[in-house]
Design an enzyme around this catalytic site. Sequence first.
Site, short mmCIF file in Angstrom:
data_model
loop_
_atom_site.label_atom_id
_atom_site.label_comp_id
_atom_site.label_asym_id
_atom_site.label_seq_id
_atom_site.Cartn_x
_atom_site.Cartn_y
_atom_site.Cartn_z
N ASP A 1 0.83 -1.21 0.00
CA ASP A 1 0.00 0.00 0.00
C ASP A 1 0.86 1.25 0.00
OD1 ASP A 1 0.45 -1.23 2.67
OD2 ASP A 1 -0.31 0.68 3.39
N ASP B 1 4.92 7.81 1.13
CA ASP B 1 4.67 7.46 2.53
C ASP B 1 5.94 7.49 3.36
OD1 ASP B 1 2.05 7.57 2.98
OD2 ASP B 1 1.64 5.44 2.85
P1 AMP Z 1 0.80 4.11 6.80
O1 AMP Z 1 1.50 3.37 7.89
O2 AMP Z 1 0.89 5.59 6.93
O3 AMP Z 1 1.15 3.63 5.44
O4 AMP Z 1 -0.75 3.80 7.02
C1 AMP Z 1 -1.30 2.52 6.90
C2 AMP Z 1 -2.81 2.60 6.97
O5 AMP Z 1 -3.23 3.12 8.23
C3 AMP Z 1 -3.45 3.50 5.93
O6 AMP Z 1 -4.68 2.93 5.56
C4 AMP Z 1 -3.65 4.79 6.67
O7 AMP Z 1 -4.65 5.58 6.12
C5 AMP Z 1 -4.00 4.30 8.05
N1 AMP Z 1 -3.66 5.28 9.10
C6 AMP Z 1 -2.42 5.61 9.51
N2 AMP Z 1 -2.49 6.54 10.48
C7 AMP Z 1 -3.79 6.80 10.69
C8 AMP Z 1 -4.52 7.67 11.57
N3 AMP Z 1 -3.89 8.46 12.45
N4 AMP Z 1 -5.86 7.67 11.49
C9 AMP Z 1 -6.50 6.88 10.63
N5 AMP Z 1 -5.90 6.04 9.78
C10 AMP Z 1 -4.55 5.99 9.81
MG MG Z 2 0.58 4.18 3.70
#
Ligand code: AMP
Ligand code: MG
Length: 493
Positions: A248, A258
């Site tokens: 993702d 990211d």
């Molecule tokens: P990431 O680790 O940033 O790639 O995020 C992985 C997943 O978690 C993605 O679907 C993000 O949208 C979700 N996500 C990360 N942080 C948050 C947050 N603070 N609130 C809601 N969703 C989150």
């Molecule tokens: Mg992400």
Amino acid sequence: MKFAFDNTYARLPDRFHARVSPAKVREPRVVKVNRALAEVLGLDADELGSAEGAQVLAGNTLPEGAEPIALAYAGHQFGSFVGQLGDGRAILLGEVVGKDGKRRDIQLKGAGRTPFSRGGDGRAAVGPVLREYVVSEAMAALGVPTTRTLAAVTTGEPVHREEVLPGAVLTRVAASHIRVGTFQFFAARGDREALATLASYALSRHYPDAAGSGNDALALLDRVIEAQANLVARWLGVGFIHGVMNTDNTSIAGETIDYGPCAFLDEYNPEKKFSSIDRGGRYAFGNQPRIAQWNMARLAEALLPLLADDKEEAVRVATERVQGFTGLFIAAHEHVLRAKLGLVREEEEDLALAADLLDLLAANGVDYTVFFRRLCAAAADPAADAQVASLFADPGAFRSWAEAWRQRIAREDVARVDDSARASAMRLVNPAFIPRNHRIEALIQAAVLRGDFEPFETLVRVLERPYEDQPEFAYLSEPPQVEERVQHTFCGT
Ligand code: AMP
Ligand code: MG
């Protein structure tokens, strides 16, 4: 405030996204606007930096023509498939075609909850926002494909992590936010029609010259594999560790995307990892090519129903393409390493010469960036060798490697490239400045504890020109002292 929106992703079928509204926040304040990027996007940087701009950048007011959506996607996280992820805290405002003719997404990260937020609060803390600003813009200046940062604002509201931190919103600008996981989302649902729509959309948006072959999915797979092979080679060239190479977080456009627990190497070590959640070192520095290939296998898998009518034929084609990643990566990596060593001609033993060097750097705990920058000086004048050798626990190890390197350079076309021209060319690929982890930690501390954004401003400014010696900022090029070393980085989400 005028954004020349021309939104295409929002036109895709409803199951591609959810219509959302950014959350309102109490007291938006602009930390920084990226003037050069605003210019390319046809935006007025002064307006963005104004009180009205702060309202827009925080999601309190929507600019005319915005169609805010959260994108649906799935993904493999640390090897395990999660069928439903999606933008949980990022909201796409829309797309803008810049003055350079390129279409880009404008997205607010940290703008509140969406239907994909699961347990999360939809917010971002100021630390990760500043980190993403610094590192993404540094990557762009280093010449590595990446999403960009248009602005950072604070919200005047707290976010609750392990501690209470100031909230912030980052405006992310990307070629698109289509990920390997976007394809996996539809593949997992057996939604062949959506897969085909997405494949054709992505191909015409990112690789329009490859369209028209009659098999958009296969053309797309080829291009994405090539883009990822090049991207990871560029990461290795500058010592970048992404930290969360989940599917993702793998962009179809081939941009670095990211910025979570990402970090740059100080001393060279292929096993290096910083992320606190990467316990097994799955995403360690030297593992990144293997993981990128693994991610491409997941993309190929998702595209299988479109690759060929016959199932076995589809698997055969997919396997062949994914295996092809290895050769593409090796060629891209060789290209990067040759340039770092000041080599233009191609000889078969070049990779071995580079590999010997990397082994020595690892064995001697040598700073990756400082080494290659000093090697530029040694290319111009062997008298500078002492400065390089002094970086090694065993200086003799460098001296014998340098002998082989000079013999190799002697076989370059000397009439065409003299030593000082070679050194200049090397300085264009071996940066003086990278966003070092201890500097990022320090600037986050200054912002969070003292409301002091000066260290952030300074680092951003210096990293706009990473390949230029900026003697007054030499301290920012130096590796950390032992007590300054950062051991772990965190997603901070
Ligand atoms: P990431 O680790 O940033 O790639 O995020 C992985 C997943 O978690 C993605 O679907 C993000 O949208 C979700 N996500 C990360 N942080 C948050 C947050 N603070 N609130 C809601 N969703 C989150
Ligand atoms: Mg992400």
